[in-house]
Design an enzyme around this catalytic site. Structure first.
Site, PDB file in Angstrom:
ATOM      1  N   HIS A   1      -2.589  -2.706  -9.883  1.00 24.89           N
ATOM      2  CA  HIS A   1      -3.439  -1.910  -9.025  1.00 24.89           C
ATOM      3  C   HIS A   1      -4.809  -2.592  -8.884  1.00 24.89           C
ATOM      4  O   HIS A   1      -5.320  -3.290  -9.888  1.00 24.89           O
ATOM      5  CB  HIS A   1      -3.935  -0.470  -9.329  1.00 24.89           C
ATOM      6  CG  HIS A   1      -4.414   0.218  -8.425  1.00 24.89           C
ATOM      7  ND1 HIS A   1      -5.771   0.415  -7.820  1.00 24.89           N
ATOM      8  CD2 HIS A   1      -3.694   1.167  -7.447  1.00 24.89           C
ATOM      9  CE1 HIS A   1      -5.881   1.146  -6.662  1.00 24.89           C
ATOM     10  NE2 HIS A   1      -4.766   1.669  -6.561  1.00 24.89           N
TER      11      HIS A   1
ATOM     12  N   HIS B   1       0.813  -1.333   0.004  1.00 21.41           N
ATOM     13  CA  HIS B   1       0.010   0.083  -0.164  1.00 21.41           C
ATOM     14  C   HIS B   1       0.959   1.261   0.050  1.00 21.41           C
ATOM     15  O   HIS B   1       1.623   1.463  -1.054  1.00 21.41           O
ATOM     16  CB  HIS B   1      -0.935  -0.099   1.263  1.00 21.41           C
ATOM     17  CG  HIS B   1      -1.980   0.880   1.219  1.00 21.41           C
ATOM     18  ND1 HIS B   1      -2.270   1.641   0.272  1.00 21.41           N
ATOM     19  CD2 HIS B   1      -2.853   1.323   2.174  1.00 21.41           C
ATOM     20  CE1 HIS B   1      -3.353   2.246   0.549  1.00 21.41           C
ATOM     21  NE2 HIS B   1      -3.695   1.999   1.970  1.00 21.41           N
TER      22      HIS B   1
ATOM     23  N   ASP C   1       2.840   5.257  -7.247  1.00 24.68           N
ATOM     24  CA  ASP C   1       4.157   5.147  -6.415  1.00 24.68           C
ATOM     25  C   ASP C   1       5.388   4.954  -7.485  1.00 24.68           C
ATOM     26  O   ASP C   1       6.485   4.934  -6.877  1.00 24.68           O
ATOM     27  CB  ASP C   1       4.104   4.062  -5.282  1.00 24.68           C
ATOM     28  CG  ASP C   1       3.149   4.174  -4.237  1.00 24.68           C
ATOM     29  OD1 ASP C   1       3.229   5.229  -4.090  1.00 24.68           O
ATOM     30  OD2 ASP C   1       2.227   3.392  -3.989  1.00 24.68           O
TER      31      ASP C   1
HETATM   32  N1  CMC Z   1       4.631  -7.336 -10.301  1.00 21.23           N
HETATM   33  C1  CMC Z   1       4.297  -8.616 -10.832  1.00 21.23           C
HETATM   34  N2  CMC Z   1       3.072  -9.205 -10.942  1.00 21.23           N
HETATM   35  C2  CMC Z   1       2.077  -8.646 -10.431  1.00 21.23           C
HETATM   36  C3  CMC Z   1       2.137  -7.293  -9.850  1.00 21.23           C
HETATM   37  C4  CMC Z   1       3.342  -6.737  -9.770  1.00 21.23           C
HETATM   38  N3  CMC Z   1       3.643  -5.402  -9.292  1.00 21.23           N
HETATM   39  N4  CMC Z   1       1.095  -6.984  -9.274  1.00 21.23           N
HETATM   40  C5  CMC Z   1       0.130  -8.165  -9.698  1.00 21.23           C
HETATM   41  N5  CMC Z   1       0.763  -8.839 -10.382  1.00 21.23           N
HETATM   42  C6  CMC Z   1       0.364 -10.428 -10.869  1.00 21.23           C
HETATM   43  C7  CMC Z   1      -0.073 -11.212  -9.795  1.00 21.23           C
HETATM   44  O1  CMC Z   1       0.953 -11.895  -9.513  1.00 21.23           O
HETATM   45  C8  CMC Z   1      -1.147 -11.955 -10.171  1.00 21.23           C
HETATM   46  O2  CMC Z   1      -0.691 -12.846 -11.086  1.00 21.23           O
HETATM   47  P1  CMC Z   1      -1.516 -14.220 -11.544  1.00 21.23           P
HETATM   48  O3  CMC Z   1      -2.814 -13.837 -12.012  1.00 21.23           O
HETATM   49  O4  CMC Z   1      -0.465 -14.922 -12.465  1.00 21.23           O
HETATM   50  O5  CMC Z   1      -1.368 -15.010 -10.012  1.00 21.23           O
HETATM   51  C9  CMC Z   1      -2.083 -10.787 -10.993  1.00 21.23           C
HETATM   52  O6  CMC Z   1      -1.092  -9.885 -11.376  1.00 21.23           O
HETATM   53  C10 CMC Z   1      -2.946 -10.257 -10.211  1.00 21.23           C
HETATM   54  O7  CMC Z   1      -2.475  -9.777  -8.866  1.00 21.23           O
HETATM   55  P2  CMC Z   1      -3.230  -9.600  -7.662  1.00 21.23           P
HETATM   56  O8  CMC Z   1      -2.102  -9.889  -6.574  1.00 21.23           O
HETATM   57  O9  CMC Z   1      -4.335 -10.975  -7.649  1.00 21.23           O
HETATM   58  O10 CMC Z   1      -3.945  -8.329  -7.617  1.00 21.23           O
HETATM   59  P3  CMC Z   1      -4.407  -7.275  -6.451  1.00 21.23           P
HETATM   60  O11 CMC Z   1      -5.363  -6.436  -7.115  1.00 21.23           O
HETATM   61  O12 CMC Z   1      -4.677  -8.341  -5.297  1.00 21.23           O
HETATM   62  O13 CMC Z   1      -3.083  -6.460  -5.980  1.00 21.23           O
HETATM   63  C11 CMC Z   1      -1.595  -4.753  -5.745  1.00 21.23           C
HETATM   64  C12 CMC Z   1      -2.879  -5.068  -6.291  1.00 21.23           C
HETATM   65  C13 CMC Z   1      -1.353  -3.285  -6.039  1.00 21.23           C
HETATM   66  C14 CMC Z   1      -1.332  -5.214  -4.350  1.00 21.23           C
HETATM   67  C15 CMC Z   1      -0.567  -5.564  -6.705  1.00 21.23           C
HETATM   68  O14 CMC Z   1      -0.773  -5.151  -7.943  1.00 21.23           O
HETATM   69  C16 CMC Z   1       0.978  -5.222  -6.335  1.00 21.23           C
HETATM   70  O15 CMC Z   1       1.424  -6.016  -5.545  1.00 21.23           O
HETATM   71  N6  CMC Z   1       1.505  -4.155  -6.881  1.00 21.23           N
HETATM   72  C17 CMC Z   1       2.867  -3.902  -6.360  1.00 21.23           C
HETATM   73  C18 CMC Z   1       2.785  -3.028  -5.056  1.00 21.23           C
HETATM   74  C19 CMC Z   1       2.314  -1.799  -5.251  1.00 21.23           C
HETATM   75  O16 CMC Z   1       2.930  -0.897  -6.210  1.00 21.23           O
HETATM   76  N7  CMC Z   1       1.369  -1.179  -4.499  1.00 21.23           N
HETATM   77  C20 CMC Z   1       1.004   0.260  -4.646  1.00 21.23           C
HETATM   78  C21 CMC Z   1      -0.469   0.290  -4.956  1.00 21.23           C
HETATM   79  S1  CMC Z   1      -0.906   2.072  -5.499  1.00 21.23           S
HETATM   80  C22 CMC Z   1      -0.806   2.867  -4.081  1.00 21.23           C
HETATM   81  C23 CMC Z   1      -2.068   2.568  -2.943  1.00 21.23           C
HETATM   82  O17 CMC Z   1      -3.143   2.795  -3.435  1.00 21.23           O
HETATM   83  O18 CMC Z   1      -1.587   2.034  -1.837  1.00 21.23           O
END
Ligand code: CMC
Length: 430
Positions: A308, A268, A364
């Site tokens: 995201h 986050h 970010d």
């Molecule tokens: N790098 C590589 N793979 C990713 C990433 C990433 N940054 N984000 C998602 N994925 C993949 C994930 O492995 C999954 O793949 P598969 O379907 O093969 O298992 C797919 O994309 C869907 O990901 P998810 O984890 O189910 O998606 P989510 O909606 O639960 O997670 C997130 C959203 C923001 C936590 C995630 O994209 C992430 O960890 N990003 C990196 C951390 C980041 O930059 N966070 C800041 C968010 S913006 C600021 C805020 O609002 O807080």
């Protein structure tokens, strides 16, 4: 003729139910009528991480994740970032309308009036170790403020709430800057109420021996824009925490401390710090293909600053931030990590792994580069997210308190543990 209802057939019993649809939503509690018998609790929905559950109705922030749209109270983020100040946006989020001139003057005066913190809070800050995390210090000192303002418990009184809101928005920058000065061993720099909200924050962070600190106007404005972009983002993890904690009717300082703790995590508000550390680890553009391979390899490495839950398109905040990065670098010099970030973005946006998962740069990805160029320590990046987000948390908190649909937050569970069994004395346990 079409009806705004959903017809459900329960194949376990053959019974048919009609459930109303309003605003594209059915009420989860309407499903409770669907039972197999009198001792059945009724049908529930299973939705870990709230992937498809609206926990509230809200008139504050609108996001269309597919189109990359973000609006505060209907105003596009691009217009606010170009034309407004952070305090104007904070007023908008809290009051629903942009302030007119006298309203804005009063609002700015009220916030400015509360920037100083009680001298005892300084002693509290002094108690932290020299290497304490500034975010940890901020979370703790915000929580401690509830002991300084016991009247804040009276959350049912709108006037009282207003006073605590002024205090929180005003004091967060002071707590943050004082935490930083403690870490670097510099005397606390007191607020200068002649300066803007962000100008004063820069003053409290970076003033040395000069009698009057003059913020660089380009950096002051860049920080203002970053604060506007971070002010609210509807029902994200920390905001849900704010609403959930606030639903117990605790004082807003305790609730903000909890929300800030939720923001601290690397998925986050801690992501901008993680991005910078990632760029530093990658080290050079030639190492990018190897890093991308690792991310795609499935060992859990993520491309931080990408992806995201809501945006399945370029995060509109990232577009604005990328532009202001160049304004900042004109003053500070180019951050050498920028080239790695640009190349990383280019490669990721052409790569099938990221394209098919709709992973784009989020807020970010570039913000850390700007903060670093402005000489904020990496450890403080989540703090720079928390300071502006407090206006969003408080807007959502007030909306929650005034919403008759809301009650104390209390999800259901599907129990998966053992069935009832008798206590076993320790001598008989294997
Ligand atoms: N790098 C590589 N793979 C990713 C990433 C990433 N940054 N984000 C998602 N994925 C993949 C994930 O492995 C999954 O793949 P598969 O379907 O093969 O298992 C797919 O994309 C869907 O990901 P998810 O984890 O189910 O998606 P989510 O909606 O639960 O997670 C997130 C959203 C923001 C936590 C995630 O994209 C992430 O960890 N990003 C990196 C951390 C980041 O930059 N966070 C800041 C968010 S913006 C600021 C805020 O609002 O807080």
């Amino acid at each position: 003729m079409s009806r705004e209802t959903l017809t459900i057939t329960d194949n376990r019993t053959g019974k048919v139910y009609e459930v109303p649809i309003a605003e594209g939503t059915i009420k989860a509690t309407d499903l409770r009528r669907i039972k197999t018998g009198d001792d059945d609790f009724g049908l529930m929905t299973y939705d870990p991480a709230f992937m498809n559950t609206a926990s509230c109705r809200s008139a504050i922030t609108y996001i269309d994740g597919d189109k990359g749209i973000l609006e505060y109270r209907g105003y596009p983020i691009e217009q606010l970032a170009e034309k407004a100040t952070y305090l104007e946006c904070a007023y908008l989020l809290l009051h629903g309308e942009l302030p007119n001139k006298p309203q804005l003057d009063d609002w700015v005066r009220d916030i400015t009036h509360h920037t100083i913190i009680h001298e005892n809070v300084k002693k509290f800050i002094d108690g932290f170790r020299y290497n304490a995390s500034t975010m940890g210090m901020l979370i703790s000192t915000v929580a401690a403020l509830s002991t300084f303002y016991p009247d804040a418990k009276n959350i049912g009184d709108p006037e009282n709430r207003k006073r605590q809101i002024h205090r929180l928005i005003a004091k967060l920058p002071t707590l943050a800057a004082f935490s930083y000065r403690h870490i670097v061993g510099m005397p606390f720099a007191y607020p200068d109420n002649d300066l803007s909200y962000t100008g004063n924050f820069l003053n409290m962070m970076f003033r040395m021996t000069e009698l009057k600190y003059k913020p660089n106007p380009a950096l002051e404005r860049a920080l203002e824009v970053l604060f506007i972009l971070h002010a609210d983002h509807e029902q994200n993890c920390s905001t849900s925490a704010m609403r959930s904690i606030g639903s117990s009717r605790v004082d807003p300082y305790s609730a903000v401390a909890g929300a800030a703790a939720a923001l601290y995590g690397p998925l986050h508000g801690g992501a901008n710090e993680a991005v910078l550390r990632m760029l530093q680890d990658i080290g050079s553009t030639s190492a990018i293909p190897e890093f991308i391979k690792k991310v795609k390899g499935g060992d859990g490495t993520r491309l931080m600053g990408f992806g995201h839950r809501v945006y399945k398109n370029y995060d509109p905040r990232a577009t604005i931030i990328k532009k202001i990065a160049y304004d900042v670098f004109e003053v500070t010099g180019r951050n050498p990590l920028l080239d790695i970030a640009l190349e990383l973005e280019r490669i990721a946006l052409e790569d099938d792994y990221f394209v098919t998962r709709k992973l784009y740069p989020n807020v970010d990805f570039y913000s850390g580069l700007i903060y670093q160029a402005m000489k904020f320590p990496v450890d403080m990046f989540p703090v720079l997210f928390a300071i502006p987000r407090v206006s969003g948390w408080l807007s959502q908190w007030v909306e929650m308190l005034e919403d008759d649909d809301q009650k104390i937050s209390r999800p259901r569970q599907i129990y998966t543990g053992p069935a009832r069994r008798d206590y076993v004395p320790i001598v008989k346990r294997s």
